[in-house]
Design an enzyme around this catalytic site. Structure first.
Site, PDB file in Angstrom:
ATOM      1  N   ASP A  40       6.565  -6.436  -4.178  1.00 21.89           N
ATOM      2  CA  ASP A  40       6.364  -5.933  -2.808  1.00 21.89           C
ATOM      3  C   ASP A  40       6.636  -4.432  -2.884  1.00 21.89           C
ATOM      4  O   ASP A  40       7.708  -3.958  -2.537  1.00 21.89           O
ATOM      5  CB  ASP A  40       7.356  -6.655  -1.881  1.00 21.89           C
ATOM      6  CG  ASP A  40       7.128  -6.332  -0.417  1.00 21.89           C
ATOM      7  OD1 ASP A  40       5.962  -6.156  -0.018  1.00 21.89           O
ATOM      8  OD2 ASP A  40       8.120  -6.245   0.326  1.00 21.89           O
ATOM      9  N   ASP A  47      15.775   0.217 -12.065  1.00 22.50           N
ATOM     10  CA  ASP A  47      14.376   0.579 -11.896  1.00 22.50           C
ATOM     11  C   ASP A  47      13.476  -0.614 -12.254  1.00 22.50           C
ATOM     12  O   ASP A  47      13.518  -1.107 -13.385  1.00 22.50           O
ATOM     13  CB  ASP A  47      14.088   1.773 -12.822  1.00 22.50           C
ATOM     14  CG  ASP A  47      12.713   2.361 -12.590  1.00 22.50           C
ATOM     15  OD1 ASP A  47      11.849   1.667 -12.013  1.00 22.50           O
ATOM     16  OD2 ASP A  47      12.496   3.520 -12.984  1.00 22.50           O
ATOM     17  N   CYS A  57       3.145  -2.691   2.589  1.00 25.06           N
ATOM     18  CA  CYS A  57       2.976  -2.553   4.041  1.00 25.06           C
ATOM     19  C   CYS A  57       2.223  -1.249   4.312  1.00 25.06           C
ATOM     20  O   CYS A  57       2.515  -0.544   5.262  1.00 25.06           O
ATOM     21  CB  CYS A  57       4.309  -2.630   4.770  1.00 25.06           C
ATOM     22  SG  CYS A  57       5.501  -1.399   4.285  1.00 25.06           S
TER      23      CYS A  57
HETATM   24  C1  LIG Z   1       8.625  -2.270   0.833  1.00 27.94           C
HETATM   25  S1  LIG Z   1      10.295  -2.173   0.376  1.00 27.94           S
HETATM   26  C2  LIG Z   1      10.622  -3.820  -0.118  1.00 27.94           C
HETATM   27  C3  LIG Z   1      10.897  -4.752   1.037  1.00 27.94           C
HETATM   28  C4  LIG Z   1      11.496  -6.073   0.582  1.00 27.94           C
HETATM   29  N1  LIG Z   1      10.647  -6.777  -0.348  1.00 27.94           N
HETATM   30  C5  LIG Z   1      11.814  -6.986   1.747  1.00 27.94           C
HETATM   31  O1  LIG Z   1      11.141  -7.985   1.958  1.00 27.94           O
HETATM   32  O2  LIG Z   1      12.757  -6.685   2.465  1.00 27.94           O
HETATM   33  C6  LIG Z   1      10.212  -1.356  -1.150  1.00 27.94           C
HETATM   34  C7  LIG Z   1      11.532  -1.288  -1.911  1.00 27.94           C
HETATM   35  O3  LIG Z   1      11.237  -0.778  -3.224  1.00 27.94           O
HETATM   36  C8  LIG Z   1      12.385  -0.109  -3.670  1.00 27.94           C
HETATM   37  N2  LIG Z   1      11.997   0.712  -4.838  1.00 27.94           N
HETATM   38  C9  LIG Z   1      11.430   1.932  -4.874  1.00 27.94           C
HETATM   39  N3  LIG Z   1      11.211   2.317  -6.151  1.00 27.94           N
HETATM   40  C10 LIG Z   1      11.649   1.303  -6.930  1.00 27.94           C
HETATM   41  C11 LIG Z   1      11.708   1.095  -8.334  1.00 27.94           C
HETATM   42  N4  LIG Z   1      11.264   2.015  -9.197  1.00 27.94           N
HETATM   43  N5  LIG Z   1      12.236  -0.054  -8.797  1.00 27.94           N
HETATM   44  C12 LIG Z   1      12.701  -0.996  -7.939  1.00 27.94           C
HETATM   45  N6  LIG Z   1      12.683  -0.841  -6.591  1.00 27.94           N
HETATM   46  C13 LIG Z   1      12.150   0.277  -6.098  1.00 27.94           C
HETATM   47  C14 LIG Z   1      12.858   0.655  -2.461  1.00 27.94           C
HETATM   48  O4  LIG Z   1      14.222   0.995  -2.593  1.00 27.94           O
HETATM   49  C15 LIG Z   1      12.592  -0.367  -1.343  1.00 27.94           C
HETATM   50  O5  LIG Z   1      13.756  -1.088  -1.059  1.00 27.94           O
END
Ligand SMILES: C[S@@+](CC[C@H](N)C(=O)[O-])C[C@H]1O[C@@H](n2cnc3c(N)ncnc32)[C@H](O)[C@@H]1O
Length: 380
Positions: free
Chosen positions: A246, A162, A308
């Site tokens: 991101d 996380d 996004c």
């Molecule tokens: C917008 S995407 C990221 C895209 C990535 N930066 C790329 O360029 O390919 C958001 C990501 O955040 C992750 N995510 C969601 N909650 C999260 C958390 N609490 N901690 C870490 N990652 C998390 C999701 O699994 C997802 O892969």
């Protein structure tokens, strides 16, 4: 224009999002050349394979615009790891990190990994910089690991955990190289990627004289040998030089993604994205992610927050809230954005000047919908 479900229409209205962004269908695509490729492909040959002309993007070396209908994934250069697809809006977020070859970078929501690959490209192969990717989803992190292998990216490690509580600092294992001592990069910093696989999340007990109270290290999901054995020192000197948040979001800026629900059914879309519990917890999540990213950033360092989404709540409100809370956080101009054309910034709930943040969208910038804020942590 597609007939959106009522919940999405309400969402667009509340967030002052022009539904016309979903009517723009001729957006260009972008590719980046893999700089680690030992036999770089000739530009003419690449144009032949893609069946379209390539146009350079000023300010971004090895980055090209091409016709929106070009099939990137089917072409041999893509299969061979010579190119990868990434939207210009995402590239702007990476460029805003102002990367230097010795930077230690934290990418807090890294999967599937296009930005992480580009970060690594900017770090290059001559320095001691590293990138640490974190994602909560194991299957998405596995995709990210495949990209690292495909594009032969070293000095990158991945954690499945996380991002709101992640606390591992930048690697110190390459310190001797930073200081010009001992090993060469070949013997230490650039192990072949195959050596690095480490799949589980076992916590290893170690003796620690590094100020780490828990006396334990978190084993990465993936890391080359040098980074896998990093003692994870907890001193402030191991805070990160750059942090990318991101953040997870409603993905409403990704026009092609939204329009897929015309085929898949809007019920699934409402369930996945417009569920009120989910959106409210998203705003919390975004605040927690940026707060944790900030705590892991060195004074003088840069944090880039991006989504996004085109929603005010997930963008301007998060940054307005953040700047009102942290005195040492200062917005800076997002480079390259001006040459693109940007959309109007929304007024946040907080009385703070956000004119240096950037909104990209299909109408104004001919990119996917994207928001970028570049924030410097001032040295006190
Ligand atoms: C917008 S995407 C990221 C895209 C990535 N930066 C790329 O360029 O390919 C958001 C990501 O955040 C992750 N995510 C969601 N909650 C999260 C958390 N609490 N901690 C870490 N990652 C998390 C999701 O699994 C997802 O892969």
């Amino acid at each position: 224009m597609p007939v959106f479900p009522p919940s999405f229409q309400k969402f667009l209205k509340e967030n002052e999002i022009d539904p016309a962004v979903y009517e723009i269908k001729d957006l260009p695509r972008y590719i980046r050349i893999n700089p680690r490729d030992r036999n770089p492909i000739d530009r003419n040959e690449l144009e032949l394979q893609l069946g379209t002309m390539l146009y350079s993007v000023p300010g971004l070396d090895g980055f090209f615009r091409l016709d929106g209908k070009a099939k990137i994934v089917g072409c041999q250069a893509y299969k061979d790891g010579k190119i990868y697809g990434i939207d210009l809006s995402s590239a702007i977020a990476v460029y805003a990190l102002d990367l230097k070859k010795d930077d230690h970078v934290l990418d807090l929501c890294c999967a599937p990994g296009a930005k992480l690959c580009m970060i690594s490209d900017f770090l290059g192969t001559n320095g001691t910089g590293t990138v640490t990717g974190v994602d909560i989803s194991k299957h998405r992190a596995a995709t990210c690991r495949s990209l690292l292998k495909k594009y032969r990216i070293g000095r990158a490690r991945l954690f499945v955990t996380d991002g709101t509580t992640f606390g591992v600092r930048a690697p110190s294992f390459l310190d001797p190289l930073r200081q010009g001592e001992g090993n060469t990069m070949r013997s230490s910093g650039q192990n072949r990627l195959g050596e690095g696989l480490s799949e589980d999340l076992t916590v290893l007990a170690v003796d620690s004289d590094n100020g780490h109270n828990s006396a334990s290290i978190i084993k990465p999901f993936w890391a080359p040998k040098t980074l896998r054995n990093d003692p994870q020192k907890a001193k402030d000197e191991y805070l990160y030089d750059k942090v990318l948040v991101d953040a997870e979001c409603t993905h409403d800026g990704s026009v092609t993604h939204i329009l897929k629900y015309e085929k898949w059914g809007w019920d699934a879309f409402e369930k996945n994205f417009m569920n009120l519990d989910r959106t409210e917890s998203l705003w919390d999540l975004q605040r927690q992610l940026i707060t944790n990213g900030w705590s892991l950033l060195k004074p003088g360092g840069i944090l880039v927050y991006s989504t996004c989404s085109l929603s005010r709540q997930q963008n301007e409100d998060v940054i307005g809230w953040f700047l009102s809370k942290y005195n040492h956080a200062q917005l800076e101009e997002v480079p390259l954005a001006a040459q693109l054309g940007t959309a109007r910034i929304r007024r946040s709930q907080y009385d703070i000047d956000l004119s240096m943040t950037v909104r990209l969208d299909p109408i104004c910038s001919k990119t996917s919908g994207f928001f970028v804020a570049k924030i410097r942590k001032s040295v006190v």
